[in-house]
Write a protein that holds these residues in place. Structure first.
Motif, short mmCIF file in Angstrom:
data_model
loop_
_atom_site.label_atom_id
_atom_site.label_comp_id
_atom_site.label_asym_id
_atom_site.label_seq_id
_atom_site.Cartn_x
_atom_site.Cartn_y
_atom_site.Cartn_z
N LEU A 146 0.79 -1.23 0.00
CA LEU A 146 0.00 0.00 0.00
C LEU A 146 0.82 1.27 0.00
O LEU A 146 0.33 2.33 -0.40
N SER A 147 2.07 1.21 0.47
CA SER A 147 2.82 2.45 0.68
C SER A 147 4.27 2.10 0.98
O SER A 147 4.66 0.93 0.98
N VAL A 148 5.05 3.14 1.28
CA VAL A 148 6.35 2.95 1.93
C VAL A 148 6.10 3.17 3.41
O VAL A 148 6.01 4.31 3.87
N PRO A 149 5.90 2.10 4.19
CA PRO A 149 5.52 2.28 5.59
C PRO A 149 6.55 3.09 6.36
O PRO A 149 7.76 2.92 6.19
N ALA A 150 6.06 3.97 7.21
CA ALA A 150 6.95 4.86 7.95
C ALA A 150 7.98 4.09 8.77
O ALA A 150 9.14 4.50 8.87
N ASP A 247 -0.40 5.35 6.63
CA ASP A 247 0.79 5.30 5.78
C ASP A 247 0.47 5.59 4.32
O ASP A 247 1.34 6.00 3.56
N MET A 248 -0.78 5.37 3.90
CA MET A 248 -1.17 5.66 2.53
C MET A 248 -1.45 7.14 2.29
O MET A 248 -1.52 7.59 1.14
N GLN A 249 -1.61 7.91 3.35
CA GLN A 249 -2.05 9.29 3.22
C GLN A 249 -1.11 10.16 2.39
O GLN A 249 -1.57 10.98 1.57
N GLY A 254 -0.23 13.65 -2.16
CA GLY A 254 0.62 14.04 -3.28
C GLY A 254 -0.13 14.10 -4.59
O GLY A 254 0.05 15.02 -5.40
N VAL A 255 -0.98 13.12 -4.83
CA VAL A 255 -1.79 13.12 -6.06
C VAL A 255 -2.79 14.28 -6.02
O VAL A 255 -2.99 14.99 -7.03
#
Length: 265
Positions: A146-150, A247-249, A254-255
C-alpha cells in the motif's frame, strides 16, 4: 462466522510464520488442512499441530509449473478445495541503486511473491469450473502493498515491495474478473503490518517488550485471527494494523496536490 467443518483448505508457506498460524486457526474451526511448503519438515510439523487429518506437501513455488501440480495434488487428497491461502513468500533486502536485476534471487522473489498467486488462481479456477464448485482465495500481501511504511523507510525494500504492490493490483483485477456471470471464486487479500515471523526474527530480539514500538509488531496467531475475521466479514482488503491507512495518506495527498496545482479541478 464461517463454519469450516467438512471443508478442505490449502495453505502455502504453511511450514512457519503466518502460514502455520493460518493453518492452525483453520483447523481449529474444523477444516482439514493441506500444508504446502518447500521446507518438508516445517510442513510436516504444521500438519501434526493441526491434526484433523491434515496433510503435508512439499512444493517450491519458485518453479513455474509447481502451482498447477500443487492444486492437482490438493484435489487428489480429498476431491475438493474450499479455500486456498496463497501465503508463501520470501523476503529481500537490497537497495535499488545497487541491485542486480538479473540475479536469480530477484527472479525467485517475483516468482514466489507475485506470480505464484496468479498461477494458483488459474489452476484453482480450472478445477472449480470443471467440478461446478465454488471456492475462496486469500492472498497474503503486505503493508508494503500500500505504501512505503513509515516504520521501514530506509530499509531498502524496493524489490520486495514491488512484488507486494504487484500482488495487490493482481488481486484487485482478479476480483474484477470474478464479477458477474456466476464466477466461482471469491478473492480476498490479507495486508499484514509487522508480524514476528522467521522472515524478521533474525533482526529483532525474541522479547516482545524490546521490539521497536513504531513497528507495532504482532504475533502470527493474531494475524491469523484477523485474517479469519476478515473472511467472516466478507472483506476484500484485510488489514492487520490501523497504521496502514495512515501510511497511505502521503500518496493520496501528493496526487491531490498534483491535481490542484495542474488546474485539473
Amino acid at each position: 462466522m464461517i463454519d469450516y467443518t467438512g471443508t478442505t483448505t490449502l495453505v502455502t508457506g504453511g511450514g512457519s510464520g503466518i502460514g502455520r498460524a493460518l493453518a492452525q486457526a483453520l483447523a481449529a474451526r474444523g477444516a482439514r488442512v493441506i500444508v504446502a511448503d518447500r521446507n518438508a519438515a516445517g510442513a510436516a510439523e504444521t500438519a501434526a499441530l493441526c491434526g484433523n487429518g491434515a496433510v503435508a506437501l512439499t512444493c517450491d513455488l519458485a518453479e513455474p509449473d509447481a502451482a498447477a501440480r500443487l492444486v492437482a495434488d490438493a484435489y487428489a487428497v480429498s476431491g475438493r478445495v474450499d479455500l486456498i491461502a496463497s501465503n508463501a513468500g520470501v523476503g529481500f533486502n537490497r537497495r535499488l541503486h545497487k541491485a542486480d536485476l538479473d540475479d536469480g534471487a530477484v527472479d525467485k522473489l517475483f516468482q514466489i511473491n507475485l506470480f505464484a498467486a496468479v498461477r494458483l488462481a488459474q489452476a484453482y479456477l480450472t478445477e472449480l469450473e470443471a467440478r461446478g464448485q465454488r471456492g475462496r482465495l486469500l492472498i497474503t500481501g503486505s503493508e508494503n502493498s500500500l505504501s512505503v511504511p513509515a516504520a521501514v523507510k530506509g530499509f531498502g525494500l524496493g524489490l520486495y515491495a514491488a512484488t507486494k504492490h504487484g500482488v495487490l493490483i493482481l488481486a484487485e483485477w482478479l476480483r474484477d474478473e470474478m464479477v458477474g456471470g456466476n464466477k466461482p471464486l471469491d478473492v480476498h487479500i490479507l495486508l499484514p503490518g509487522g508480524v514476528y515471523t522467521p522472515l524478521v526474527a533474525g533482526d529483532l530480539p525474541p522479547d516482545p517488550a524490546k521490539w521497536p514500538k513504531d513497528m507495532a509488531m504482532i504475533l502470527p496467531e493474531r494475524c491469523a485471527e484477523l485474517a479469519l475475521a476478515g473472511l467472516d466479514a466478507g472483506l476484500f482488503y484485510i488489514p492487520t494494523h490501523a497504521h496502514l491507512a495512515a501510511d497511505m495518506q502521503p500518496r493520496h495527498d501528493g496526487v491531490a496536490e498534483g491535481v490542484k496545482r495542474l488546474g485539473l479541478v
